[in-house]
Design a protein around this motif. Structure first.
Motif, short mmCIF file in Angstrom:
data_model
loop_
_atom_site.label_atom_id
_atom_site.label_comp_id
_atom_site.label_asym_id
_atom_site.label_seq_id
_atom_site.Cartn_x
_atom_site.Cartn_y
_atom_site.Cartn_z
N THR A 155 0.85 -1.18 0.00
CA THR A 155 0.00 0.00 0.00
C THR A 155 0.89 1.23 0.00
O THR A 155 1.79 1.36 0.83
N THR A 188 0.96 5.35 0.24
CA THR A 188 0.21 6.53 0.68
C THR A 188 0.85 7.74 0.02
O THR A 188 2.05 7.94 0.10
N GLU A 189 0.01 8.52 -0.65
CA GLU A 189 0.54 9.71 -1.30
C GLU A 189 -0.43 10.88 -1.15
O GLU A 189 -1.64 10.68 -1.04
N THR A 190 0.12 12.03 -1.13
CA THR A 190 -0.68 13.26 -1.04
C THR A 190 -0.80 13.81 -2.45
O THR A 190 0.21 14.03 -3.13
N VAL A 191 -2.03 14.04 -2.86
CA VAL A 191 -2.28 14.54 -4.22
C VAL A 191 -3.00 15.88 -4.16
O VAL A 191 -3.73 16.19 -3.21
N VAL A 225 -5.87 18.12 -5.13
CA VAL A 225 -7.24 17.96 -5.61
C VAL A 225 -7.62 19.21 -6.42
O VAL A 225 -8.21 19.12 -7.49
N TYR A 250 -5.34 19.66 -0.89
CA TYR A 250 -4.64 18.37 -0.95
C TYR A 250 -5.46 17.30 -0.24
O TYR A 250 -6.18 17.58 0.70
N GLU A 251 -5.28 16.06 -0.72
CA GLU A 251 -5.88 14.89 -0.06
C GLU A 251 -4.83 13.79 0.03
O GLU A 251 -3.97 13.69 -0.84
N THR A 252 -4.97 12.96 1.06
CA THR A 252 -4.09 11.79 1.20
C THR A 252 -4.86 10.58 0.67
O THR A 252 -5.96 10.28 1.12
N ARG A 253 -4.25 9.93 -0.30
CA ARG A 253 -4.91 8.77 -0.92
C ARG A 253 -4.02 7.54 -0.76
O ARG A 253 -2.80 7.62 -0.75
N HIS A 254 -4.67 6.38 -0.66
CA HIS A 254 -3.98 5.09 -0.53
C HIS A 254 -4.30 4.27 -1.77
O HIS A 254 -5.44 4.22 -2.21
N ARG A 255 -3.28 3.58 -2.27
CA ARG A 255 -3.51 2.69 -3.42
C ARG A 255 -2.55 1.51 -3.34
O ARG A 255 -1.49 1.59 -2.72
#
Length: 148
Positions: A64, A66-69, A71, A99-104
Motif C-alpha cells: 500500500t 500513501t501519497e498526497t495529491v 485535488v 490536498y488529499e491523502t490517498r492510498h492505493r
C-alpha cells in the motif's frame, strides 16, 4: 558230497550278482543319481519413481502506497465586496491548493512460477538365476547322492 555242493552254490550266487552288475565282477560300481539345479542371485538396479518437475507458484506481492495529491491547484480569483460605506471594492484573492491523502495498492513483485525438479528414485531388485540345471549322472556307489 554235501561238501562239494555248498561251495558250488556260493559260486553261483557270486556269479549271479556279478551278472546283475554287468556280467563281470564289480570292481568300481556306479549308480544313477539326480543332482538338483544350482541357482544364483542377480541384483538389478531399477527405477522405482520416475523423475518429474513440479511448479511452485510464488504469488504476486503488493504494498500500500500513501501519497498526497493535489485535488484543486492554487488559484487567484477576482473578488468583489462592499466596504463599510457600501462601496464596491475588487481584490485579487489567492485560494490555496487543496490536498488529499490517498492510498492505493502497487505491484511490487509479479507472480513467479518456479520449476522444482524431483530426481528419479532407484532401488535394487534381486532375481534368482539358474546357473546349472538339474541333471542325472552316474556316481560311484560309495559317494553321497542328493536324490535317487
Amino acid at each position: 558230497m554235501l561238501r562239494l555242493v555248498v561251495p558250488a552254490l556260493a559260486g553261483l550266487a557270486l556269479s549271479a550278482s556279478a551278472a546283475l552288475a554287468g556280467g563281470a565282477p564289480c570292481v568300481t560300481c556306479y549308480r544313477e543319481a539326480v543332482h538338483p539345479p544350482v541357482y544364483g542371485t542377480y541384483h538389478e538396479r531399477v527405477m522405482t519413481r520416475a523423475p518429474r518437475t513440479l511448479t511452485h507458484v510464488i504469488p504476486a506481492r503488493y504494498e500500500t502506497v500513501t501519497e498526497t495529491v493535489v485535488v484543486a491547484p492554487e488559484r487567484r480569483v477576482w473578488q468583489v465586496s462592499l466596504d463599510p460605506y457600501g462601496r464596491r471594492i475588487g481584490c485579487w484573492v489567492t485560494i490555496p491548493a487543496q490536498y488529499e491523502t490517498r492510498h492505493r495498492q502497487v505491484l511490487v513483485q509479479p507472480e513467479e512460477i518456479v520449476p522444482v525438479a524431483i530426481p528419479a528414485r532407484y532401488g535394487h531388485v534381486a532375481h534368482p538365476v539358474l546357473i546349472e540345471p538339474a541333471r542325472r549322472a552316474w556316481v560311484p556307489v560309495g559317494r553321497p547322492v542328493y536324490k535317487d
